[in-house]
Each structure stands twice: as C-alpha cells, then as structure tokens.
Design a protein around this motif. Structure first.
Motif, PDB file in Angstrom:
ATOM      1  N   TRP A 111     -46.662  25.312  -5.256  1.00 39.83           N
ATOM      2  CA  TRP A 111     -46.524  26.813  -4.784  1.00 39.83           C
ATOM      3  C   TRP A 111     -46.827  26.649  -3.514  1.00 39.83           C
ATOM      4  O   TRP A 111     -46.324  27.864  -2.738  1.00 39.83           O
ATOM      5  N   LYS A 112     -47.582  26.033  -3.006  1.00 40.48           N
ATOM      6  CA  LYS A 112     -47.868  26.165  -1.308  1.00 40.48           C
ATOM      7  C   LYS A 112     -46.746  25.959  -0.649  1.00 40.48           C
ATOM      8  O   LYS A 112     -46.465  26.434   0.558  1.00 40.48           O
ATOM      9  N   GLU A 113     -46.037  24.805  -1.010  1.00 42.64           N
ATOM     10  CA  GLU A 113     -44.604  24.482  -0.346  1.00 42.64           C
ATOM     11  C   GLU A 113     -43.733  25.533  -0.532  1.00 42.64           C
ATOM     12  O   GLU A 113     -43.117  25.890   0.499  1.00 42.64           O
ATOM     13  N   ILE A 114     -43.585  26.146  -1.637  1.00 44.13           N
ATOM     14  CA  ILE A 114     -42.534  27.480  -1.664  1.00 44.13           C
ATOM     15  C   ILE A 114     -43.098  28.709  -0.893  1.00 44.13           C
ATOM     16  O   ILE A 114     -42.281  29.163  -0.178  1.00 44.13           O
ATOM     17  N   LYS A 115     -44.519  28.877  -1.047  1.00 50.17           N
ATOM     18  CA  LYS A 115     -45.195  30.006  -0.291  1.00 50.17           C
ATOM     19  C   LYS A 115     -44.723  29.874   1.302  1.00 50.17           C
ATOM     20  O   LYS A 115     -44.306  30.654   1.937  1.00 50.17           O
ATOM     21  N   ASP A 116     -44.867  28.714   1.898  1.00 51.35           N
ATOM     22  CA  ASP A 116     -44.650  28.482   3.326  1.00 51.35           C
ATOM     23  C   ASP A 116     -43.123  28.715   3.351  1.00 51.35           C
ATOM     24  O   ASP A 116     -42.847  29.210   4.647  1.00 51.35           O
ATOM     25  N   ALA A 117     -42.355  28.158   2.608  1.00 56.83           N
ATOM     26  CA  ALA A 117     -40.754  28.193   2.825  1.00 56.83           C
ATOM     27  C   ALA A 117     -40.479  29.682   2.884  1.00 56.83           C
ATOM     28  O   ALA A 117     -39.614  30.306   3.584  1.00 56.83           O
ATOM     29  N   VAL A 118     -41.043  30.641   1.866  1.00 61.32           N
ATOM     30  CA  VAL A 118     -40.547  31.934   1.852  1.00 61.32           C
ATOM     31  C   VAL A 118     -40.820  32.647   2.995  1.00 61.32           C
ATOM     32  O   VAL A 118     -40.408  33.292   3.634  1.00 61.32           O
ATOM     33  N   ALA A 119     -42.217  32.239   3.557  1.00 61.75           N
ATOM     34  CA  ALA A 119     -42.722  32.966   4.600  1.00 61.75           C
ATOM     35  C   ALA A 119     -41.956  32.672   5.885  1.00 61.75           C
ATOM     36  O   ALA A 119     -42.018  33.529   6.808  1.00 61.75           O
ATOM     37  N   LYS A 120     -41.230  31.608   5.948  1.00 68.77           N
ATOM     38  CA  LYS A 120     -40.395  31.105   7.227  1.00 68.77           C
ATOM     39  C   LYS A 120     -38.983  31.903   7.200  1.00 68.77           C
ATOM     40  O   LYS A 120     -38.235  31.607   7.970  1.00 68.77           O
ATOM     41  N   VAL A 121     -38.765  32.452   6.251  1.00 67.22           N
ATOM     42  CA  VAL A 121     -37.142  32.883   6.132  1.00 67.22           C
ATOM     43  C   VAL A 121     -36.849  33.979   7.055  1.00 67.22           C
ATOM     44  O   VAL A 121     -35.828  34.009   7.714  1.00 67.22           O
ATOM     45  N   GLY A 122     -37.718  34.689   7.452  1.00 68.71           N
ATOM     46  CA  GLY A 122     -37.365  35.792   8.569  1.00 68.71           C
ATOM     47  C   GLY A 122     -36.241  36.836   8.078  1.00 68.71           C
ATOM     48  O   GLY A 122     -36.466  37.319   6.990  1.00 68.71           O
ATOM     49  N   ASP A 123     -35.548  37.069   9.035  1.00 64.01           N
ATOM     50  CA  ASP A 123     -34.500  38.161   8.756  1.00 64.01           C
ATOM     51  C   ASP A 123     -33.062  37.490   9.075  1.00 64.01           C
ATOM     52  O   ASP A 123     -32.567  37.901  10.092  1.00 64.01           O
ATOM     53  N   PRO A 124     -32.392  36.837   8.152  1.00 69.29           N
ATOM     54  CA  PRO A 124     -31.026  36.420   8.179  1.00 69.29           C
ATOM     55  C   PRO A 124     -30.123  37.611   8.294  1.00 69.29           C
ATOM     56  O   PRO A 124     -30.321  38.686   7.658  1.00 69.29           O
ATOM     57  N   ARG A 125     -29.242  37.207   9.346  1.00 68.32           N
ATOM     58  CA  ARG A 125     -28.029  38.163   9.340  1.00 68.32           C
ATOM     59  C   ARG A 125     -26.696  37.803   9.023  1.00 68.32           C
ATOM     60  O   ARG A 125     -25.778  38.474   8.433  1.00 68.32           O
ATOM     61  N   SER A 126     -26.443  36.554   9.466  1.00 65.20           N
ATOM     62  CA  SER A 126     -24.951  36.015   9.388  1.00 65.20           C
ATOM     63  C   SER A 126     -24.893  35.448   7.974  1.00 65.20           C
ATOM     64  O   SER A 126     -25.783  35.225   7.254  1.00 65.20           O
ATOM     65  N   GLN A 127     -23.466  35.255   7.422  1.00 67.40           N
ATOM     66  CA  GLN A 127     -23.402  34.739   6.241  1.00 67.40           C
ATOM     67  C   GLN A 127     -23.821  33.084   6.080  1.00 67.40           C
ATOM     68  O   GLN A 127     -24.596  32.849   5.052  1.00 67.40           O
ATOM     69  N   GLU A 128     -23.767  32.613   7.340  1.00 68.67           N
ATOM     70  CA  GLU A 128     -24.064  31.236   7.273  1.00 68.67           C
ATOM     71  C   GLU A 128     -25.719  31.092   7.383  1.00 68.67           C
ATOM     72  O   GLU A 128     -26.198  30.182   6.872  1.00 68.67           O
ATOM     73  N   GLU A 129     -26.345  31.978   7.766  1.00 64.65           N
ATOM     74  CA  GLU A 129     -27.685  32.157   7.551  1.00 64.65           C
ATOM     75  C   GLU A 129     -28.325  32.340   6.194  1.00 64.65           C
ATOM     76  O   GLU A 129     -29.233  31.677   5.824  1.00 64.65           O
ATOM     77  N   TRP A 130     -27.636  33.187   5.630  1.00 63.73           N
ATOM     78  CA  TRP A 130     -27.778  33.479   4.180  1.00 63.73           C
ATOM     79  C   TRP A 130     -27.440  32.278   3.281  1.00 63.73           C
ATOM     80  O   TRP A 130     -28.124  31.907   2.548  1.00 63.73           O
ATOM     81  N   GLU A 131     -26.325  31.507   3.684  1.00 65.27           N
ATOM     82  CA  GLU A 131     -26.149  30.377   2.927  1.00 65.27           C
ATOM     83  C   GLU A 131     -27.270  29.157   3.123  1.00 65.27           C
ATOM     84  O   GLU A 131     -27.641  28.583   2.079  1.00 65.27           O
TER      85      GLU A 131
END
Ligand SMILES: [Zn+2]
Length: 159
Positions: free
Chosen positions: A83-103
C-alpha cells in the motif's frame, strides 16, 4: 458558516450552488446535536487526518472516529509495503491533461493493481484511491465499460 466545527465523521457538508454556500445534512441530526463538517478529505486513516488537521488548522481532533480509530484496520489492511507503493504512485499523478498522459496514468494503475491483487483487499484506502484514479483515467479516455468496472469495485468498501 465559519462557526461550524470539524468532525472526521461529520453530520453536514458544505456545498456551493452558484454563488451560494449551503450547509446540508448528511444524516439525521438529533435536537441539540452540534452541526459539524469535515475540514479535510476524511477518507484517510486517523494518524494522517490528525497530521493534516495539526498542520493546516493547528488542533488535535477528538471526534469519536479519532478516539476509536474504528476504520483504520480496514483502511490499512493488507501488506504495508504494497500500500505504501500505491500511496506514493497515486500522490505523483498530478493533473493529467492530454490523452497520452491519461493513458500513462491508466497503464500505471493497471500494472500496480495487477501486481498487488493478492496483497491488498479492496477496503485498503490507497487501493481505493488507485481504483478511483483508474476510473478517472478511463472516463477521460472515454472507455466507459472499464470505468464502470473500477467504479463498481469501490462502491461496497466506500459504503
Ligand atoms: Zn477526528
């Protein structure tokens, strides 16, 4: 409105309707019961809620949920390393805007969800946040059926 105190298990929420700020009840309120709202995102284990409240509002919460730490066991169920790995990954997502970033976000979510399928139950709060993130990515990519699968998986644990 500025007099309404905090609780991690509040009986009200504040909503905006245009320029109007409304206080809405989210459950039955007894006569004489104090009206409360949550000042923070309340879907966190108590130690994290306390940290946020201390940092942002300079107080220690003494609500029933904090005293009993009732939901912590469910929210932190599963292997800590996972869960720590997942927690860090979610925190790093930020604010995707383009289709490529969402992919990229969706691919990251899928990989982590697959790798941790046996290590974390769906009640784990960080896994839930990752499922939310995967659903958001699918919605932005217009993959409705997949979005529905991720969203449905979160319903029972959130309830
Ligand atoms: Zn509290």
């Amino acid at each position: 409105m500025s007099l309404v105190n905090h609780s991690c298990d509040p009986n009200c929420v504040i909503v905006f309707e245009g320029r109007q700020l409304l206080l809405r009840s989210v459950r039955e309120i007894q006569i004489g019961e104090e009206l409360t709202i949550s000042y923070i995102e309340s879907l966190m284990p108590s130690s994290e809620r306390q940290k946020h409240l201390k940092r942002q509002y300079c107080f220690e919460c003494n609500c029933l949920l904090c005293k009993t730490q009732e939901k912590d066991a469910d929210m932190l169920a599963g292997e800590e390393q996972a869960w720590k790995e997942i927690k860090d990954a979610v925190a790093k997502v930020g604010d995707p805007r383009s289709q490529e970033e969402w992919e990229q976000v969706l691919a990251m979510c899928q990989a982590l969800l697959n790798n941790n399928a046996d290590r974390l139950p769906d009640t784990n709060i960080y896994l839930l946040k990752m499922l939310d993130c995967a659903m958001d990515a699918c919605i932005n990519l217009r993959r409705w059926e997949e979005a529905l699968l991720y969203g449905n998986r979160t319903l029972k644990p959130y309830r």
